[in-house]
Design a protein around this motif. Structure first.
Motif, PDB file in Angstrom:
ATOM      1  N   TYR A  38      -6.229  -5.045  -0.605  1.00 11.75           N
ATOM      2  CA  TYR A  38      -6.684  -5.395   1.001  1.00 11.75           C
ATOM      3  C   TYR A  38      -5.288  -5.606   1.817  1.00 11.75           C
ATOM      4  O   TYR A  38      -4.317  -6.189   0.998  1.00 11.75           O
ATOM      5  CB  TYR A  38      -7.791  -6.389   0.873  1.00 11.75           C
ATOM      6  CG  TYR A  38      -8.730  -6.238  -0.067  1.00 11.75           C
ATOM      7  CD1 TYR A  38      -9.908  -5.304   0.401  1.00 11.75           C
ATOM      8  CD2 TYR A  38      -8.986  -6.961  -1.026  1.00 11.75           C
ATOM      9  CE1 TYR A  38     -11.137  -5.078  -0.145  1.00 11.75           C
ATOM     10  CE2 TYR A  38     -10.137  -6.538  -1.795  1.00 11.75           C
ATOM     11  CZ  TYR A  38     -10.960  -5.855  -1.522  1.00 11.75           C
ATOM     12  OH  TYR A  38     -12.208  -5.710  -2.243  1.00 11.75           O
ATOM     13  N   SER A  39      -5.275  -5.212   2.955  1.00 21.43           N
ATOM     14  CA  SER A  39      -4.005  -5.558   3.509  1.00 21.43           C
ATOM     15  C   SER A  39      -4.528  -6.298   4.788  1.00 21.43           C
ATOM     16  O   SER A  39      -5.636  -6.855   5.359  1.00 21.43           O
ATOM     17  CB  SER A  39      -3.578  -4.116   4.029  1.00 21.43           C
ATOM     18  OG  SER A  39      -4.213  -3.750   5.225  1.00 21.43           O
ATOM     19  N   LYS A  40      -3.227  -6.941   5.136  1.00 25.27           N
ATOM     20  CA  LYS A  40      -3.314  -8.010   6.564  1.00 25.27           C
ATOM     21  C   LYS A  40      -4.097  -7.226   7.551  1.00 25.27           C
ATOM     22  O   LYS A  40      -3.777  -5.946   7.858  1.00 25.27           O
ATOM     23  CB  LYS A  40      -1.758  -8.292   6.954  1.00 25.27           C
ATOM     24  CG  LYS A  40      -1.703  -9.338   7.883  1.00 25.27           C
ATOM     25  CD  LYS A  40      -0.190 -10.029   8.251  1.00 25.27           C
ATOM     26  CE  LYS A  40      -0.478 -10.725   9.441  1.00 25.27           C
ATOM     27  NZ  LYS A  40       1.074 -11.240   9.690  1.00 25.27           N
ATOM     28  N   ASP A  41      -4.651  -8.185   8.394  1.00 21.42           N
ATOM     29  CA  ASP A  41      -5.700  -7.478   9.656  1.00 21.42           C
ATOM     30  C   ASP A  41      -6.696  -6.699   9.383  1.00 21.42           C
ATOM     31  O   ASP A  41      -7.356  -6.186  10.127  1.00 21.42           O
ATOM     32  CB  ASP A  41      -4.633  -6.789  10.594  1.00 21.42           C
ATOM     33  CG  ASP A  41      -3.701  -7.590  11.139  1.00 21.42           C
ATOM     34  OD1 ASP A  41      -3.781  -8.791  11.402  1.00 21.42           O
ATOM     35  OD2 ASP A  41      -2.697  -7.140  11.444  1.00 21.42           O
ATOM     36  N   GLU A  42      -6.820  -6.281   7.936  1.00 26.47           N
ATOM     37  CA  GLU A  42      -8.062  -5.568   7.543  1.00 26.47           C
ATOM     38  C   GLU A  42      -9.405  -6.329   7.731  1.00 26.47           C
ATOM     39  O   GLU A  42      -9.354  -7.771   7.172  1.00 26.47           O
ATOM     40  CB  GLU A  42      -8.117  -5.311   5.952  1.00 26.47           C
ATOM     41  CG  GLU A  42      -8.917  -4.149   5.488  1.00 26.47           C
ATOM     42  CD  GLU A  42      -8.641  -3.718   4.055  1.00 26.47           C
ATOM     43  OE1 GLU A  42      -9.634  -3.228   3.645  1.00 26.47           O
ATOM     44  OE2 GLU A  42      -7.779  -3.798   3.429  1.00 26.47           O
ATOM     45  N   ARG A  43     -10.367  -5.703   8.071  1.00 26.67           N
ATOM     46  CA  ARG A  43     -12.043  -6.273   8.110  1.00 26.67           C
ATOM     47  C   ARG A  43     -12.453  -6.030   6.807  1.00 26.67           C
ATOM     48  O   ARG A  43     -12.497  -5.044   6.171  1.00 26.67           O
ATOM     49  CB  ARG A  43     -12.774  -5.897   9.334  1.00 26.67           C
ATOM     50  CG  ARG A  43     -12.062  -5.994  10.695  1.00 26.67           C
ATOM     51  CD  ARG A  43     -12.685  -5.537  11.696  1.00 26.67           C
ATOM     52  NE  ARG A  43     -14.362  -5.870  11.571  1.00 26.67           N
ATOM     53  CZ  ARG A  43     -15.262  -4.968  12.260  1.00 26.67           C
ATOM     54  NH1 ARG A  43     -14.752  -3.929  12.713  1.00 26.67           N
ATOM     55  NH2 ARG A  43     -16.577  -5.076  11.987  1.00 26.67           N
ATOM     56  N   VAL A  44     -13.246  -7.164   6.258  1.00 25.53           N
ATOM     57  CA  VAL A  44     -13.543  -7.279   5.221  1.00 25.53           C
ATOM     58  C   VAL A  44     -14.887  -8.236   4.952  1.00 25.53           C
ATOM     59  O   VAL A  44     -15.290  -8.700   6.099  1.00 25.53           O
ATOM     60  CB  VAL A  44     -12.757  -7.721   3.949  1.00 25.53           C
ATOM     61  CG1 VAL A  44     -11.433  -6.961   3.759  1.00 25.53           C
ATOM     62  CG2 VAL A  44     -12.213  -9.172   4.169  1.00 25.53           C
TER      63      VAL A  44
END
Length: 150
Positions: free
Chosen positions: A11-17
């Motif tokens: 998962y990456s920074k600023d990703e919605r999860v």
């Protein structure tokens, strides 16, 4: 010899999860990513959508799910199960006074993540639910049973 390949976090920074908090899944955004010491995975700083930043939390990778239809359905199922359990408890227990209950769906803040924060509800109702003449909660007395040493 080639340098070892650095694995990228899933998962990456600023990703919605979706992120687990207790038994519930909440929509969240990843604010930061950090490797776990020893290279055994990743930690993610999570901001729960609709909650104050005081609820932001560093969580391990296994508490995070991709934001897709399948996981959204899982979140809805968990919410429905929780509400069903709460309605069963409410039917079995007599209602307390207006200042007695906790309310909400028990996620960050003890409330349904769609209805806004009720974090202060326990602070407002106090331990015993009573109030003094000036409508302020009384201080909770010490529990001396816990403090005695044998």
């Amino acid at each position: 010899m080639a340098p070892p390949k650095v694995q990228q976090p899933p998962y990456s920074k600023d990703e919605r999860v979706l992120c687990f908090h207790m038994e519930m899944l909440y929509e969240a955004k990843i604010l930061d990513v950090a490797p776990i010491e020893g290279g055994e995975g990743w930690l993610y700083k999570i901001h729960y959508k609709g909650w104050k930043s005081s609820w932001d939390d560093w969580v391990p990778q296994d508490r995070i799910r991709k934001l897709n239809d399948e996981n959204k359905d899982l979140a809805q199922q968990l919410l429905a199960q929780y509400k069903q359990l709460q309605s069963g408890k409410a039917a079995k227990q007599p209602k307390k006074g207006a200042a007695g209950g906790r309310g909400g769906a028990g996620g960050p803040g003890g409330s349904d993540h769609l209805s806004g924060s009720a974090r202060g509800s326990e602070e407002r109702t106090g331990a015993g639910g009573g109030t003094t003449q000036n409508n302020r909660n009384p201080r909770r007395a010490r529990d001396f049973d816990l403090e005695t040493v044998s």
